[in-house]
Design an enzyme around this catalytic site. Structure first.
Site, PDB file in Angstrom:
ATOM      1  N   HIS A 136       0.966  -1.197  -0.003  1.00  0.00           N
ATOM      2  CA  HIS A 136       0.113   0.013  -0.145  1.00  0.00           C
ATOM      3  C   HIS A 136       0.940   1.184  -0.035  1.00  0.00           C
ATOM      4  O   HIS A 136       0.593   2.410  -0.818  1.00  0.00           O
ATOM      5  CB  HIS A 136      -0.840  -0.181   1.429  1.00  0.00           C
ATOM      6  CG  HIS A 136      -1.757   1.330   1.297  1.00  0.00           C
ATOM      7  ND1 HIS A 136      -2.960   1.157   1.402  1.00  0.00           N
ATOM      8  CD2 HIS A 136      -1.208   2.429   1.663  1.00  0.00           C
ATOM      9  CE1 HIS A 136      -3.522   2.471   1.579  1.00  0.00           C
ATOM     10  NE2 HIS A 136      -2.538   3.056   2.099  1.00  0.00           N
ATOM     11  N   GLU A 137       2.037   1.332   1.008  1.00  0.00           N
ATOM     12  CA  GLU A 137       2.657   2.584   0.983  1.00  0.00           C
ATOM     13  C   GLU A 137       3.677   2.654  -0.062  1.00  0.00           C
ATOM     14  O   GLU A 137       4.036   3.664  -0.698  1.00  0.00           O
ATOM     15  CB  GLU A 137       3.598   2.398   2.313  1.00  0.00           C
ATOM     16  CG  GLU A 137       2.738   2.488   3.426  1.00  0.00           C
ATOM     17  CD  GLU A 137       1.825   3.600   3.794  1.00  0.00           C
ATOM     18  OE1 GLU A 137       2.015   4.667   3.146  1.00  0.00           O
ATOM     19  OE2 GLU A 137       0.696   3.448   4.182  1.00  0.00           O
TER      20      GLU A 137
ATOM     21  N   HIS B 294       1.717   4.122  -2.709  1.00  0.00           N
ATOM     22  CA  HIS B 294       1.766   5.727  -2.478  1.00  0.00           C
ATOM     23  C   HIS B 294       3.105   6.321  -3.423  1.00  0.00           C
ATOM     24  O   HIS B 294       2.840   7.389  -3.944  1.00  0.00           O
ATOM     25  CB  HIS B 294       1.785   6.194  -1.226  1.00  0.00           C
ATOM     26  CG  HIS B 294       0.244   6.061  -0.502  1.00  0.00           C
ATOM     27  ND1 HIS B 294      -0.801   6.717  -1.109  1.00  0.00           N
ATOM     28  CD2 HIS B 294      -0.222   5.416   0.309  1.00  0.00           C
ATOM     29  CE1 HIS B 294      -1.855   6.431  -0.415  1.00  0.00           C
ATOM     30  NE2 HIS B 294      -1.385   5.805   0.677  1.00  0.00           N
TER      31      HIS B 294
ATOM     32  N   GLU C 152      -6.131   6.811  -1.015  1.00  0.00           N
ATOM     33  CA  GLU C 152      -6.204   5.821  -0.113  1.00  0.00           C
ATOM     34  C   GLU C 152      -6.890   4.422  -0.783  1.00  0.00           C
ATOM     35  O   GLU C 152      -6.134   3.277  -0.685  1.00  0.00           O
ATOM     36  CB  GLU C 152      -7.033   5.685   1.359  1.00  0.00           C
ATOM     37  CG  GLU C 152      -6.053   6.643   2.110  1.00  0.00           C
ATOM     38  CD  GLU C 152      -4.710   5.899   2.541  1.00  0.00           C
ATOM     39  OE1 GLU C 152      -4.698   4.952   3.196  1.00  0.00           O
ATOM     40  OE2 GLU C 152      -3.658   6.856   2.310  1.00  0.00           O
TER      41      GLU C 152
END
Length: 376
Positions: free
Chosen positions: A144-145, A148, A195
């Protein structure tokens, strides 16, 4: 598309990452939620944003931020939190992110993770999150990060953190934080959409929907999986979306405005829907946008995709406000009556046919007649 290495130089470990698919040259467009891209474009068009962005880009203490984590957190490496370092390198390998961003573990009981930084992204995870999640759940969070970082979200996330703190400091000045809060509100709207994009990136890295679901459930309800159920958790999202009347729809908006993240049940439902889509399957089959073609993409294409996505959401939404928006877009008659009925909890029966009834009514019908009486 399968690849039996993970770029670490060590192929002896029999870990799940050996069976994960890799996506060479993948563009962030492959997993970005359409609302993420449109919200970012809208943000950039916000009056005053360019001025603030340019000013803050030169003023934000980038080096200070790095020194802060270097001095007061634990940097992930082969010597410290080695299992997280392996996940990080594996995630970067799967999404083909050439430069592995620095990652830190910071002492904080609140489960959280973030990707910040202007020049180069930094990933930070809290001890609360590390202690809460198992290996596969944590792998999805690391992915997930990294998502980003690949999308370039860290710049805007850093500015949001700075402006949020600034707004608190100047709140006592009359009208001093009005312009700042307008930008903060727009940034938060984009942040929430970003997100959803990063959740998709986490699924591409972990390639285990159940682990992603478990992680979101733990963030919502703590480390009590034996007391929770995925289907029941997703039913909460459906009940949240469809329940209540227009008053509840307004309250939902007010509840989400100060938040940086979408509600957890909503994130779970969105991710599951994407995992079952043709778009996800095409990526897993190796058919996805490449970043070497990013320069050829246009803003208008992004807007068209976003508009199509929003229109589809409105059509399929069970939320009373979204249904009303769909009715307005479709030209349904007696919108005022629908509004009154929804807000008072009453129905709007009889109003849909009022236009036809009035057309058939006698010419001497007076204004004293009650609505709908012509057809009764």
């Amino acid at each position: 598309m399968t690849d039996d290495t993970n770029g670490t130089g060590d192929s002896s470990d029999n870990v799940p990452s050996r069976q994960r698919k890799r996506f060479p040259g993948i563009s962030s467009r492959a997993y970005e939620h359409p609302a993420d891209r449109s919200a970012l474009v809208a943000l950039r068009k916000l009056t005053g944003f360019d001025t603030v962005f340019k000013a803050l880009s030169g003023l934000l203490p980038e080096r200070s931020l790095r020194l802060l984590f270097l001095s007061d957190s634990v940097r992930v490496s082969d010597a410290q939190f080695a299992h997280l370092n392996h996940m990080l390198r594996d995630a970067c390998y799967i999404l083909d992110l050439e430069k592995v961003p620095p990652m830190y573990v910071t002492q904080n009981p609140q489960p959280n993770a973030m990707c910040i930084g202007l020049d180069e992204p930094i990933i930070v995870v809290t001890t609360g999150l590390v202690e809460l999640l198992d290996e596969e759940e944590m792998r999805a969070v690391v992915g997930h990060e990294v998502g980003h970082a690949l999308s370039g979200h860290s710049v805007y996330r850093t500015i949001l953190l700075f402006l949020t703190n600034l707004a608190l400091k100047v709140a006592w000045i009359p009208l001093g934080n009005v312009a700042i809060m307008a930008i903060v509100t727009a940034l938060r709207e984009w942040f929430r959409k970003s997100e959803l994009s990063a959740d998709r990136a986490g699924l591409l890295v972990g390639q285990d929907l159940k682990a992603s679901m478990r992680g979101l459930m733990k963030i919502a309800g703590g480390n009590h999986l034996h007391e929770m159920n995925v289907d029941a958790f997703l039913e909460q999202a459906e009940e949240y979306e469809a329940g209540g009347d227009l008053r509840d729809s307004v309250l939902k908006i007010l509840n989400v405005l100060p938040r940086t993240h979408p509600f957890t049940t909503v994130r779970a439902a969105e991710l599951k829907k994407w995992a079952e889509s043709r778009d996800f399957q095409r990526i897993m089959d190796g058919h996805y946008p490449r970043r070497d073609a990013d320069k050829d993409t246009s803003v208008s294409d992004s807007f068209r995709q976003s508009a199509s996505s929003y229109a589809n959401d409105v059509r399929n939404s069970k939320d009373p406000l979204m249904k009303l928006v769909g009715d307005i877009a479709g030209g349904t008659a007696d919108i005022g009556g629908k509004l009154r009925g929804k807000f008072t909890g009453g129905g709007s029966s009889g109003s849909a046919g009022s236009a036809k009834d009035q057309a058939r009514s006698d010419d001497d019908t007076t204004n004293d007649e009650e609505p709908g009486s012509a057809g009764s």
